[in-house]
Scaffold this motif. Sequence first.
Motif, PDB file in Angstrom:
ATOM      1  N   LEU A 123       0.828  -1.200   0.000  1.00 52.34           N
ATOM      2  CA  LEU A 123       0.000   0.000   0.000  1.00 52.34           C
ATOM      3  C   LEU A 123       0.866   1.255   0.000  1.00 52.34           C
ATOM      4  O   LEU A 123       0.619   2.203  -0.759  1.00 52.34           O
ATOM      5  N   LEU A 124       1.885   1.260   0.835  1.00 48.93           N
ATOM      6  CA  LEU A 124       2.767   2.424   0.931  1.00 48.93           C
ATOM      7  C   LEU A 124       3.552   2.636  -0.362  1.00 48.93           C
ATOM      8  O   LEU A 124       3.707   3.775  -0.836  1.00 48.93           O
ATOM      9  N   GLN A 125       4.031   1.548  -0.963  1.00 53.25           N
ATOM     10  CA  GLN A 125       4.745   1.649  -2.231  1.00 53.25           C
ATOM     11  C   GLN A 125       3.837   2.186  -3.338  1.00 53.25           C
ATOM     12  O   GLN A 125       4.250   3.028  -4.141  1.00 53.25           O
ATOM     13  N   SER A 126       2.605   1.706  -3.367  1.00 55.66           N
ATOM     14  CA  SER A 126       1.648   2.160  -4.379  1.00 55.66           C
ATOM     15  C   SER A 126       1.297   3.629  -4.176  1.00 55.66           C
ATOM     16  O   SER A 126       1.123   4.381  -5.142  1.00 55.66           O
ATOM     17  N   PHE A 127       1.193   4.038  -2.917  1.00 55.32           N
ATOM     18  CA  PHE A 127       0.912   5.438  -2.607  1.00 55.32           C
ATOM     19  C   PHE A 127       2.011   6.330  -3.163  1.00 55.32           C
ATOM     20  O   PHE A 127       1.742   7.349  -3.814  1.00 55.32           O
ATOM     21  N   GLU A 128       3.261   5.944  -2.910  1.00 51.10           N
ATOM     22  CA  GLU A 128       4.380   6.745  -3.410  1.00 51.10           C
ATOM     23  C   GLU A 128       4.415   6.751  -4.932  1.00 51.10           C
ATOM     24  O   GLU A 128       4.656   7.790  -5.563  1.00 51.10           O
ATOM     25  N   HIS A 129       4.170   5.601  -5.538  1.00 61.39           N
ATOM     26  CA  HIS A 129       4.231   5.481  -6.995  1.00 61.39           C
ATOM     27  C   HIS A 129       3.121   6.277  -7.684  1.00 61.39           C
ATOM     28  O   HIS A 129       3.366   6.954  -8.688  1.00 61.39           O
ATOM     29  N   LEU A 130       1.914   6.190  -7.143  1.00 63.03           N
ATOM     30  CA  LEU A 130       0.764   6.819  -7.792  1.00 63.03           C
ATOM     31  C   LEU A 130       0.633   8.306  -7.486  1.00 63.03           C
ATOM     32  O   LEU A 130       0.062   9.053  -8.276  1.00 63.03           O
ATOM     33  N   THR A 131       1.132   8.732  -6.341  1.00 60.69           N
ATOM     34  CA  THR A 131       0.932  10.134  -5.947  1.00 60.69           C
ATOM     35  C   THR A 131       2.213  10.963  -5.972  1.00 60.69           C
ATOM     36  O   THR A 131       2.142  12.195  -6.011  1.00 60.69           O
ATOM     37  N   SER A 132       3.359  10.293  -5.902  1.00 56.76           N
ATOM     38  CA  SER A 132       4.657  10.994  -5.833  1.00 56.76           C
ATOM     39  C   SER A 132       4.721  11.925  -4.627  1.00 56.76           C
ATOM     40  O   SER A 132       5.418  12.936  -4.642  1.00 56.76           O
ATOM     41  N   LYS A 133       3.987  11.582  -3.583  1.00 59.69           N
ATOM     42  CA  LYS A 133       3.972  12.386  -2.372  1.00 59.69           C
ATOM     43  C   LYS A 133       4.677  11.658  -1.227  1.00 59.69           C
ATOM     44  O   LYS A 133       4.789  10.433  -1.231  1.00 59.69           O
ATOM     45  N   GLU A 134       5.119  12.437  -0.264  1.00 62.91           N
ATOM     46  CA  GLU A 134       5.805  11.879   0.892  1.00 62.91           C
ATOM     47  C   GLU A 134       4.841  11.079   1.753  1.00 62.91           C
ATOM     48  O   GLU A 134       3.687  11.468   1.948  1.00 62.91           O
ATOM     49  N   LEU A 135       5.308   9.956   2.271  1.00 65.03           N
ATOM     50  CA  LEU A 135       4.470   9.127   3.134  1.00 65.03           C
ATOM     51  C   LEU A 135       4.246   9.810   4.474  1.00 65.03           C
ATOM     52  O   LEU A 135       5.129  10.491   4.986  1.00 65.03           O
ATOM     53  N   PRO A 136       3.072   9.622   5.073  1.00 62.40           N
ATOM     54  CA  PRO A 136       2.845  10.167   6.422  1.00 62.40           C
ATOM     55  C   PRO A 136       3.681   9.411   7.438  1.00 62.40           C
ATOM     56  O   PRO A 136       4.124   8.285   7.183  1.00 62.40           O
ATOM     57  N   ASN A 137       3.893  10.012   8.607  1.00 63.35           N
ATOM     58  CA  ASN A 137       4.641   9.306   9.640  1.00 63.35           C
ATOM     59  C   ASN A 137       3.812   8.151  10.205  1.00 63.35           C
ATOM     60  O   ASN A 137       2.631   8.001   9.896  1.00 63.35           O
ATOM     61  N   GLU A 138       4.450   7.342  11.026  1.00 64.07           N
ATOM     62  CA  GLU A 138       3.797   6.125  11.515  1.00 64.07           C
ATOM     63  C   GLU A 138       2.526   6.411  12.299  1.00 64.07           C
ATOM     64  O   GLU A 138       1.509   5.721  12.134  1.00 64.07           O
ATOM     65  N   THR A 139       2.555   7.445  13.133  1.00 64.84           N
ATOM     66  CA  THR A 139       1.370   7.795  13.924  1.00 64.84           C
ATOM     67  C   THR A 139       0.216   8.223  13.030  1.00 64.84           C
ATOM     68  O   THR A 139      -0.934   7.800  13.231  1.00 64.84           O
ATOM     69  N   ARG A 140       0.507   9.059  12.059  1.00 62.35           N
ATOM     70  CA  ARG A 140      -0.533   9.520  11.140  1.00 62.35           C
ATOM     71  C   ARG A 140      -1.089   8.357  10.327  1.00 62.35           C
ATOM     72  O   ARG A 140      -2.299   8.279  10.089  1.00 62.35           O
ATOM     73  N   MET A 141      -0.206   7.441   9.912  1.00 57.28           N
ATOM     74  CA  MET A 141      -0.656   6.294   9.135  1.00 57.28           C
ATOM     75  C   MET A 141      -1.622   5.430   9.941  1.00 57.28           C
ATOM     76  O   MET A 141      -2.620   4.936   9.427  1.00 57.28           O
ATOM     77  N   LYS A 142      -1.318   5.258  11.219  1.00 58.95           N
ATOM     78  CA  LYS A 142      -2.211   4.483  12.083  1.00 58.95           C
ATOM     79  C   LYS A 142      -3.580   5.147  12.175  1.00 58.95           C
ATOM     80  O   LYS A 142      -4.617   4.468  12.175  1.00 58.95           O
ATOM     81  N   ASP A 143      -3.600   6.477  12.252  1.00 65.96           N
ATOM     82  CA  ASP A 143      -4.869   7.207  12.330  1.00 65.96           C
ATOM     83  C   ASP A 143      -5.691   7.025  11.054  1.00 65.96           C
ATOM     84  O   ASP A 143      -6.916   6.866  11.104  1.00 65.96           O
ATOM     85  N   ILE A 144      -5.022   7.063   9.910  1.00 67.44           N
ATOM     86  CA  ILE A 144      -5.717   6.907   8.634  1.00 67.44           C
ATOM     87  C   ILE A 144      -6.330   5.518   8.522  1.00 67.44           C
ATOM     88  O   ILE A 144      -7.505   5.368   8.155  1.00 67.44           O
ATOM     89  N   LEU A 145      -5.552   4.512   8.855  1.00 72.03           N
ATOM     90  CA  LEU A 145      -6.056   3.139   8.790  1.00 72.03           C
ATOM     91  C   LEU A 145      -7.183   2.909   9.791  1.00 72.03           C
ATOM     92  O   LEU A 145      -8.151   2.204   9.493  1.00 72.03           O
ATOM     93  N   ALA A 146      -7.061   3.517  10.967  1.00 70.22           N
ATOM     94  CA  ALA A 146      -8.108   3.373  11.982  1.00 70.22           C
ATOM     95  C   ALA A 146      -9.423   3.985  11.508  1.00 70.22           C
ATOM     96  O   ALA A 146     -10.515   3.450  11.762  1.00 70.22           O
ATOM     97  N   LEU A 147      -9.332   5.110  10.806  1.00 73.71           N
ATOM     98  CA  LEU A 147     -10.532   5.761  10.275  1.00 73.71           C
ATOM     99  C   LEU A 147     -11.263   4.842   9.302  1.00 73.71           C
ATOM    100  O   LEU A 147     -12.479   4.638   9.407  1.00 73.71           O
ATOM    101  N   PHE A 148     -10.517   4.258   8.360  1.00 75.51           N
ATOM    102  CA  PHE A 148     -11.137   3.383   7.371  1.00 75.51           C
ATOM    103  C   PHE A 148     -11.634   2.084   7.993  1.00 75.51           C
ATOM    104  O   PHE A 148     -12.644   1.529   7.562  1.00 75.51           O
ATOM    105  N   ALA A 149     -10.934   1.615   9.015  1.00 77.76           N
ATOM    106  CA  ALA A 149     -11.370   0.398   9.697  1.00 77.76           C
ATOM    107  C   ALA A 149     -12.683   0.630  10.441  1.00 77.76           C
ATOM    108  O   ALA A 149     -13.550  -0.242  10.481  1.00 77.76           O
ATOM    109  N   ARG A 150     -12.839   1.820  11.035  1.00 74.75           N
ATOM    110  CA  ARG A 150     -14.080   2.129  11.757  1.00 74.75           C
ATOM    111  C   ARG A 150     -15.281   2.103  10.831  1.00 74.75           C
ATOM    112  O   ARG A 150     -16.401   1.806  11.264  1.00 74.75           O
ATOM    113  N   HIS A 151     -15.065   2.411   9.580  1.00 74.93           N
ATOM    114  CA  HIS A 151     -16.174   2.437   8.621  1.00 74.93           C
ATOM    115  C   HIS A 151     -16.301   1.142   7.837  1.00 74.93           C
ATOM    116  O   HIS A 151     -17.066   1.058   6.885  1.00 74.93           O
TER     117      HIS A 151
END
Length: 250
Positions: A123-151
């Motif tokens: 997922l992280l590799q695809s994010f970098e490849h498709l968006t060319s944007k910097e990855l979020p830090n580990e804490t932020r990534m956990k928050d993003i995944l938690a949001l999608f998991a809640r839904h």
Amino acid sequence: MLGDLVKAARKAENHEADDFILAAKQLIANQFLYAEKTSQRSHYFLVTEHLEYFRNLFEAIGWNLVYQADEAFVGILPGEDERTLRLKLDESLFLLVMRQLYEEKLESFEVESGRAYVDLDKLLQSFEHLTSKELPNETRMKDILALFARHGIIERGKPHETDPKNFTLVIQPVIRQVVVEDYLGQLEQLISDEDGVSKTVKTDEASASDDAESDSDEDNTTKVKAEAVAQSATSDELSDDENGEDDETA
């Protein structure tokens, strides 16, 4: 509506009115229920066995009930007048990337019972490849995944034995209900915008409004309709089910 509840409970075998109320709360809190999840199974079958009652119940408050028997899930989505899914830019990008990964798995016949299995590293590799944007830090990534998991959009599996920071993500089939067919077009549109403010993701069943601009401070917060409703309905009774370890995917 109370009369409908009494009638439905009378027709149901081995169920009382409180069971219907709890199932409705579970739908509001989780947005999607899956037959394969132990903590949701009984609520899933109660809802699917009484679709007409629950469909009428949620239509009365402007929500649509969606049911996919072949993929064994049932859920609720905002109606025409409330189709807003407001996300921050990084959340929007990850949601669109996950839709792309889901389609790739589908095309290569790697989807099992409607579910696509993807490693976090992929997922992280695809994010970098498709968006060319910097990855979020580990804490932020956990928050993003938690949001999608809640839904109910994803489910987090166990960490890999050889790489504890990497784990399998299950992308649920509801990703196709939530993200529009033109997801690649939206991805291109979002990555071309460098201002980093809150963006609005258009979706098929929960499509966002085009008025993404706002003078309110709320522009810098995640605004998801289902989550706001869930906060008012969540109780101690529900929290045990939502946080149970039995739903963890190997």
